[in-house]
Design a protein around this motif. Structure first.
Motif, PDB file in Angstrom:
ATOM      1  N   LEU A 140       0.866  -1.252  -0.332  1.00  0.00           N
ATOM      2  CA  LEU A 140      -0.060  -0.013   0.028  1.00  0.00           C
ATOM      3  C   LEU A 140       0.889   1.390  -0.151  1.00  0.00           C
ATOM      4  CD1 LEU A 140      -3.241  -0.471   1.999  1.00  0.00           C
ATOM      5  CD2 LEU A 140      -2.919  -0.055  -0.548  1.00  0.00           C
ATOM      6  N   PRO A 141       1.779   1.445   0.898  1.00  0.00           N
ATOM      7  CA  PRO A 141       2.752   2.628   0.526  1.00  0.00           C
ATOM      8  C   PRO A 141       3.378   2.807  -0.779  1.00  0.00           C
ATOM      9  CG  PRO A 141       3.254   1.444   2.689  1.00  0.00           C
ATOM     10  CD  PRO A 141       2.336   0.705   1.804  1.00  0.00           C
ATOM     11  N   ARG A 142       3.530   1.848  -1.283  1.00  0.00           N
ATOM     12  CA  ARG A 142       4.376   1.868  -2.654  1.00  0.00           C
ATOM     13  C   ARG A 142       3.326   2.344  -3.649  1.00  0.00           C
ATOM     14  NH1 ARG A 142       7.335  -3.097  -5.585  1.00  0.00           N
ATOM     15  NH2 ARG A 142       7.527  -2.011  -7.625  1.00  0.00           N
ATOM     16  N   ILE A 143       2.006   1.709  -3.520  1.00  0.00           N
ATOM     17  CA  ILE A 143       0.894   1.794  -4.321  1.00  0.00           C
ATOM     18  C   ILE A 143       0.463   3.524  -4.282  1.00  0.00           C
ATOM     19  CG2 ILE A 143      -1.482   1.317  -4.973  1.00  0.00           C
ATOM     20  CD1 ILE A 143      -0.818  -1.547  -4.480  1.00  0.00           C
ATOM     21  N   ALA A 144       0.301   4.044  -3.087  1.00  0.00           N
ATOM     22  CA  ALA A 144      -0.026   5.336  -2.794  1.00  0.00           C
ATOM     23  C   ALA A 144       0.843   6.227  -3.625  1.00  0.00           C
ATOM     24  CB  ALA A 144      -0.356   5.438  -1.454  1.00  0.00           C
ATOM     25  N   SER A 145       2.049   5.894  -3.073  1.00  0.00           N
ATOM     26  CA  SER A 145       3.237   6.899  -3.739  1.00  0.00           C
ATOM     27  C   SER A 145       3.187   6.891  -5.095  1.00  0.00           C
ATOM     28  CB  SER A 145       4.678   6.192  -3.102  1.00  0.00           C
ATOM     29  OG  SER A 145       5.565   7.053  -3.868  1.00  0.00           O
ATOM     30  N   TYR A 146       3.165   5.661  -5.906  1.00  0.00           N
ATOM     31  CA  TYR A 146       3.003   5.678  -7.341  1.00  0.00           C
ATOM     32  C   TYR A 146       1.894   6.419  -7.893  1.00  0.00           C
ATOM     33  CZ  TYR A 146       3.500   4.221 -12.028  1.00  0.00           C
ATOM     34  OH  TYR A 146       3.766   4.166 -13.328  1.00  0.00           O
ATOM     35  N   TRP A 147       0.660   5.963  -7.340  1.00  0.00           N
ATOM     36  CA  TRP A 147      -0.501   6.827  -7.621  1.00  0.00           C
ATOM     37  C   TRP A 147      -0.530   8.356  -7.600  1.00  0.00           C
ATOM     38  CZ3 TRP A 147      -4.629   9.718  -5.157  1.00  0.00           C
ATOM     39  CH2 TRP A 147      -5.798   9.833  -6.032  1.00  0.00           C
ATOM     40  N   THR A 148       0.138   8.702  -6.416  1.00  0.00           N
ATOM     41  CA  THR A 148       0.435  10.237  -6.333  1.00  0.00           C
ATOM     42  C   THR A 148       1.515  10.744  -7.331  1.00  0.00           C
ATOM     43  OG1 THR A 148      -0.012  10.193  -4.113  1.00  0.00           O
ATOM     44  CG2 THR A 148       1.144  12.048  -4.598  1.00  0.00           C
ATOM     45  N   GLN A 149       2.295  10.161  -7.702  1.00  0.00           N
ATOM     46  CA  GLN A 149       3.403  10.509  -8.823  1.00  0.00           C
ATOM     47  C   GLN A 149       2.799  10.429 -10.051  1.00  0.00           C
ATOM     48  OE1 GLN A 149       6.546   8.083  -8.398  1.00  0.00           O
ATOM     49  NE2 GLN A 149       7.146   8.372  -6.370  1.00  0.00           N
ATOM     50  N   SER A 150       1.821   9.416 -10.262  1.00  0.00           N
ATOM     51  CA  SER A 150       1.223   9.517 -11.624  1.00  0.00           C
ATOM     52  C   SER A 150       0.230  10.558 -11.705  1.00  0.00           C
ATOM     53  CB  SER A 150       0.345   7.988 -11.690  1.00  0.00           C
ATOM     54  OG  SER A 150       1.200   6.942 -11.535  1.00  0.00           O
ATOM     55  N   VAL A 151      -0.543  11.005 -10.601  1.00  0.00           N
ATOM     56  CA  VAL A 151      -1.276  12.136 -10.879  1.00  0.00           C
ATOM     57  C   VAL A 151      -0.535  13.425 -11.175  1.00  0.00           C
ATOM     58  CG1 VAL A 151      -2.698  13.740  -9.327  1.00  0.00           C
ATOM     59  CG2 VAL A 151      -3.121  11.314  -9.171  1.00  0.00           C
ATOM     60  N   ILE A 152       0.454  13.592 -10.547  1.00  0.00           N
ATOM     61  CA  ILE A 152       1.405  14.705 -10.820  1.00  0.00           C
ATOM     62  C   ILE A 152       1.989  14.677 -12.183  1.00  0.00           C
ATOM     63  CG2 ILE A 152       3.643  15.801 -10.236  1.00  0.00           C
ATOM     64  CD1 ILE A 152       2.877  14.868  -7.375  1.00  0.00           C
ATOM     65  N   LYS A 153       2.390  13.551 -12.638  1.00  0.00           N
ATOM     66  CA  LYS A 153       2.804  13.280 -13.968  1.00  0.00           C
ATOM     67  C   LYS A 153       1.969  13.643 -15.088  1.00  0.00           C
ATOM     68  CE  LYS A 153       5.811  11.116 -17.125  1.00  0.00           C
ATOM     69  NZ  LYS A 153       6.057  12.254 -18.063  1.00  0.00           N
ATOM     70  N   VAL A 154       0.887  13.067 -15.005  1.00  0.00           N
ATOM     71  CA  VAL A 154      -0.170  13.202 -15.967  1.00  0.00           C
ATOM     72  C   VAL A 154      -0.840  14.840 -16.302  1.00  0.00           C
ATOM     73  CG1 VAL A 154      -2.615  12.710 -16.528  1.00  0.00           C
ATOM     74  CG2 VAL A 154      -0.880  10.734 -15.870  1.00  0.00           C
ATOM     75  N   PHE A 155      -0.750  15.412 -14.847  1.00  0.00           N
ATOM     76  CA  PHE A 155      -1.215  16.647 -14.743  1.00  0.00           C
ATOM     77  C   PHE A 155       0.013  17.631 -15.628  1.00  0.00           C
ATOM     78  CE2 PHE A 155      -4.512  15.970 -12.025  1.00  0.00           C
ATOM     79  CZ  PHE A 155      -5.482  17.102 -12.289  1.00  0.00           C
ATOM     80  N   MET A 156       1.284  17.317 -15.319  1.00  0.00           N
ATOM     81  CA  MET A 156       2.351  18.077 -15.900  1.00  0.00           C
ATOM     82  C   MET A 156       2.327  17.943 -17.430  1.00  0.00           C
ATOM     83  SD  MET A 156       3.492  19.875 -13.630  1.00  0.00           S
ATOM     84  CE  MET A 156       4.967  20.393 -13.987  1.00  0.00           C
ATOM     85  N   ASP A 157       2.157  16.542 -17.968  1.00  0.00           N
ATOM     86  CA  ASP A 157       2.033  16.462 -19.276  1.00  0.00           C
ATOM     87  C   ASP A 157       0.899  16.969 -19.951  1.00  0.00           C
ATOM     88  OD1 ASP A 157       4.242  14.851 -19.062  1.00  0.00           O
ATOM     89  OD2 ASP A 157       3.144  12.748 -19.215  1.00  0.00           O
ATOM     90  N   ALA A 158      -0.182  17.278 -19.236  1.00  0.00           N
ATOM     91  CA  ALA A 158      -1.140  17.835 -19.865  1.00  0.00           C
ATOM     92  C   ALA A 158      -1.090  19.439 -20.022  1.00  0.00           C
ATOM     93  CB  ALA A 158      -2.865  17.636 -18.830  1.00  0.00           C
ATOM     94  N   ALA A 159      -0.438  19.844 -18.851  1.00  0.00           N
ATOM     95  CA  ALA A 159      -0.248  21.088 -18.885  1.00  0.00           C
ATOM     96  C   ALA A 159       0.755  21.930 -19.967  1.00  0.00           C
ATOM     97  CB  ALA A 159       0.379  21.820 -17.599  1.00  0.00           C
ATOM     98  N   GLU A 160       1.832  20.610 -20.332  1.00  0.00           N
ATOM     99  CA  GLU A 160       2.671  20.973 -21.428  1.00  0.00           C
ATOM    100  C   GLU A 160       2.332  20.557 -22.516  1.00  0.00           C
ATOM    101  OE1 GLU A 160       6.196  18.575 -20.573  1.00  0.00           O
ATOM    102  OE2 GLU A 160       6.754  19.822 -18.586  1.00  0.00           O
ATOM    103  N   GLY A 161       1.078  20.005 -22.741  1.00  0.00           N
ATOM    104  CA  GLY A 161       0.394  19.708 -24.039  1.00  0.00           C
ATOM    105  C   GLY A 161       0.923  18.429 -24.658  1.00  0.00           C
ATOM    106  N   LYS A 162       1.392  17.568 -23.979  1.00  0.00           N
ATOM    107  CA  LYS A 162       1.697  16.285 -24.439  1.00  0.00           C
ATOM    108  C   LYS A 162       0.719  15.280 -24.378  1.00  0.00           C
ATOM    109  CE  LYS A 162       6.501  16.585 -22.496  1.00  0.00           C
ATOM    110  NZ  LYS A 162       7.452  15.897 -21.524  1.00  0.00           N
ATOM    111  N   GLY A 163      -0.189  15.495 -23.645  1.00  0.00           N
ATOM    112  CA  GLY A 163      -1.639  14.839 -23.968  1.00  0.00           C
ATOM    113  C   GLY A 163      -1.544  13.548 -23.713  1.00  0.00           C
TER     114      GLY A 163
END
Length: 163
Positions: A140-163
């Motif tokens: 669970l700690p690893r899954i929660a950490s990866y999920w949080t990193q995924s949220v940030i990564k996808v938001f950053m990609d969307a902000a940069e227009g990588k979609g």
């Protein structure tokens, strides 16, 4: 079962949950796809390794997966296909994870003699879980950490227009 209480979680995890509530469908799909692609094999391997063969592996391993969501869910023993003579993992997993009381029942033989039948002796009581709960506690700690990193990564990609 074990779950993450987001109200008492670290600030980063709470921020990720709030960000996902405001995200559009494309971002939510991207986070779920990253989560399933990376952590599904890890969860399946952990459950299979801890089950270590036998009936517990046949009951608890089928259907082990991570579903998308806010936050995602880890699932195991979700198969509805019967094993043997009607033992269905979706309905009967708890006995193999937590055990059962050693209850005895009175039965009557064909000749009319009454005797005790020990019906749950093969499932000794185990309060903390044998397979799924230790696996979830470990991952669970690893899954929660990866999920949080995924949220940030996808938001950053969307902000940069990588979609």
């Amino acid at each position: 079962m074990i779950a993450i209480d987001v109200g008492r979680a670290p600030a980063e995890l709470r921020a990720a949950v709030l960000a996902m509530r405001q995200a559009d469908a494309e971002i939510r799909r991207g986070v779920s796809a990253r989560m399933r692609g990376e952590m599904n094999p890890v969860w399946k391997a952990e459950v299979t390794q801890r089950a270590a063969g036998g009936m517990a592996a046949r009951i608890l391993s089928p259907g082990a997966r991570i579903t998308g969501g806010n936050p995602p869910q880890i699932i195991a023993a979700s198969s509805r296909r019967a094993i043997g003579r009607g033992l269905v993992p979706d309905r009967n997993w708890a006995g193999y994870e937590y055990g059962a009381n050693d209850s005895t029942r009175m039965a009557t033989s064909a000749r009319g003699k009454r005797y005790r039948r020990h019906v749950m002796r093969h499932l000794p009581k185990h309060g903390e879980g044998r397979v799924l709960e230790p696996a979830a506690r470990e991952l669970l700690p690893r899954i929660a950490s990866y999920w949080t990193q995924s949220v940030i990564k996808v938001f950053m990609d969307a902000a940069e227009g990588k979609g």
